[in-house]
Design a protein around this motif. Structure first.
Motif, mmCIF file in Angstrom:
data_model
loop_
_atom_site.group_PDB
_atom_site.id
_atom_site.type_symbol
_atom_site.label_atom_id
_atom_site.label_comp_id
_atom_site.label_asym_id
_atom_site.label_seq_id
_atom_site.Cartn_x
_atom_site.Cartn_y
_atom_site.Cartn_z
ATOM 1 N N SER A 8 0.840 -1.193 0.000
ATOM 2 C CA SER A 8 0.000 0.000 0.000
ATOM 3 C C SER A 8 0.876 1.244 0.000
ATOM 4 O O SER A 8 1.957 1.250 0.600
ATOM 5 N N ASP A 9 0.418 2.297 -0.695
ATOM 6 C CA ASP A 9 1.135 3.567 -0.765
ATOM 7 C C ASP A 9 0.765 4.397 0.462
ATOM 8 O O ASP A 9 -0.391 4.816 0.613
ATOM 9 N N LEU A 10 1.746 4.660 1.319
ATOM 10 C CA LEU A 10 1.467 5.285 2.608
ATOM 11 C C LEU A 10 2.451 6.427 2.893
ATOM 12 O O LEU A 10 3.272 6.775 2.063
ATOM 13 N N GLY A 11 2.328 7.018 4.075
ATOM 14 C CA GLY A 11 3.192 8.139 4.450
ATOM 15 C C GLY A 11 2.956 9.358 3.583
ATOM 16 O O GLY A 11 3.878 10.132 3.339
ATOM 17 N N GLU A 12 1.718 9.540 3.109
ATOM 18 C CA GLU A 12 1.431 10.609 2.157
ATOM 19 C C GLU A 12 0.775 11.840 2.777
ATOM 20 O O GLU A 12 0.282 12.710 2.070
ATOM 21 N N SER A 13 0.771 11.907 4.095
ATOM 22 C CA SER A 13 0.326 13.132 4.756
ATOM 23 C C SER A 13 1.420 14.189 4.602
ATOM 24 O O SER A 13 2.567 13.873 4.291
ATOM 25 N N PHE A 14 1.067 15.441 4.840
ATOM 26 C CA PHE A 14 2.053 16.519 4.685
ATOM 27 C C PHE A 14 1.667 17.683 5.587
ATOM 28 O O PHE A 14 0.564 18.238 5.453
ATOM 29 N N GLY A 15 2.572 18.043 6.511
ATOM 30 C CA GLY A 15 2.293 19.172 7.391
ATOM 31 C C GLY A 15 0.989 18.968 8.147
ATOM 32 O O GLY A 15 0.803 17.971 8.833
ATOM 33 N N TYR B 209 8.607 14.301 -2.053
ATOM 34 C CA TYR B 209 8.455 15.051 -3.307
ATOM 35 C C TYR B 209 6.994 15.207 -3.704
ATOM 36 O O TYR B 209 6.516 16.311 -3.925
ATOM 37 N N HIS B 210 6.269 14.092 -3.809
ATOM 38 C CA HIS B 210 4.846 14.206 -4.151
ATOM 39 C C HIS B 210 3.990 14.307 -2.895
ATOM 40 O O HIS B 210 2.857 14.783 -2.939
ATOM 41 N N LEU C 19 4.150 18.557 -5.210
ATOM 42 C CA LEU C 19 3.247 18.459 -4.070
ATOM 43 C C LEU C 19 1.825 18.898 -4.420
ATOM 44 O O LEU C 19 0.848 18.268 -4.016
ATOM 45 N N ILE C 20 1.707 19.976 -5.176
ATOM 46 C CA ILE C 20 0.383 20.504 -5.500
ATOM 47 C C ILE C 20 -0.420 19.486 -6.317
ATOM 48 O O ILE C 20 -1.616 19.302 -6.111
ATOM 49 N N ARG D 38 0.848 13.388 -9.666
ATOM 50 C CA ARG D 38 0.055 12.716 -10.699
ATOM 51 C C ARG D 38 0.032 13.472 -12.029
ATOM 52 O O ARG D 38 -0.667 13.083 -12.945
ATOM 53 N N ARG D 39 0.820 14.538 -12.125
ATOM 54 C CA ARG D 39 0.898 15.289 -13.376
ATOM 55 C C ARG D 39 2.184 14.917 -14.102
ATOM 56 O O ARG D 39 3.249 14.855 -13.501
ATOM 57 N N ASN D 40 2.063 14.671 -15.396
ATOM 58 C CA ASN D 40 3.243 14.337 -16.195
ATOM 59 C C ASN D 40 4.185 15.526 -16.284
ATOM 60 O O ASN D 40 3.759 16.627 -16.642
ATOM 61 N N LEU D 41 5.446 15.310 -15.964
ATOM 62 C CA LEU D 41 6.457 16.352 -16.064
ATOM 63 C C LEU D 41 7.480 15.950 -17.125
ATOM 64 O O LEU D 41 7.815 14.770 -17.262
#
Length: 257
Positions: A9-16, A39-40, A70-71, A75-78
């Motif tokens: 599972s994709d976790l640790g995605e909280s921020f501030g 980064y994301h 982050l914004i 999920r946006r292609n760079l």
């Protein structure tokens, strides 16, 4: 016959001040955690806390590097060069690994996140940059990715072990790739259907595509998205169904040793 599979599972995605997912409740129910590296999503405090949670539950830890976005939640292609992609991956592996080593643990795997993952599955140069950067950092790591992808090919060429990933809530194209999220039917919203598909992938090594064709697929690891509204209950139901079907959930470093 005993069947075994990793559940990640994709976790640790909280921020501030922003909290995403139910990490403390999901972690004890999985076997491998993909932790955001800042980064994301994620930040130093979140990384430190999530590594500790994984340690308490004896869950294997993997790095989940993404684009510096982050914004857009990565999920946006760079548009990035191979050199940039390599540096992004190395930077993020080092960041998370610092917290992992502080707890006297070891990274098990690397799984790119979001757009970086999706783009690298199709782009051989981007895939090579990610795989080579991972191998230079630690060639004992698994690269977690779809078996039918440029990422898997690049990982093998770089000397990495490949862990073939499938998704609980995603539809597949006839070539084994994921259906684009923008396409109708890309997401499997019926939980019972999703779980039956997982059982089929593990036990029969096949999956029905969005066009109704049955194709072969290898499932070393199943991804359950940790930020979903019903993620916790979904993981519980998967475990219950797998137990009934004789499917054991086991970490990659035990499954593929």
């Amino acid at each position: 016959m005993v069947y075994q599979v990793d559940l990640n599972s994709d976790l640790g995605e909280s921020f501030g001040a922003y909290t995403i997912g139910s990490d403390s409740e999901v972690i004890p129910l999985i076997s491998s955690a993909n932790l955001a590296c800042g980064y994301h999503a994620g930040d130093p405090l979140v990384m430190a806390e999530t590594v500790k949670l994984a340690k308490i539950s004896k869950i294997a830890i993997g790095a989940h590097p993404g684009f510096p976005d982050l914004i857009g939640f990565g999920r946006r292609n760079l548009s990035v060069t191979a050199q940039e992609a390599s540096a992004y991956v190395t930077y993020q592996l080092g960041a998370l690994d610092a917290f992992v080593k502080a707890e006297l643990l070891h990274l098990q795997h690397v799984k790119p996140h979001g757009a970086l993952y999706n783009m690298a599955c199709q782009d051989s140069q981007l895939a090579k940059a990610i795989a080579d950067a991972t191998a230079r950092y630690d060639d004992n790591l698994f690269l977690l990715c779809p078996g039918a992808s440029e990422l898997a090919l690049a990982a093998k060429k770089a000397g990495l072990r490949v862990a073939k990933e499938v998704f609980a809530d995603r539809a597949y194209e006839n070539d084994g790739s994921l259906v684009n999220r923008r396409k109708s039917g890309a997401m499997i919203t019926d939980e019972k259907i999703a779980i039956q598909r997982l059982i089929q992938m593990v036990k029969e090594k096949t999956v029905e595509t969005i066009d109704g064709k049955v194709i072969p697929i290898e499932a070393d690891s199943i991804c359950v998205h940790g930020d979903g509204e019903k993620a916790l209950q979904f993981v519980k139901n998967i475990r219950h169904s797998f137990n009934d079907e004789g499917i054991e959930i086991i970490a990659l470093n035990e499954l593929l040793k």
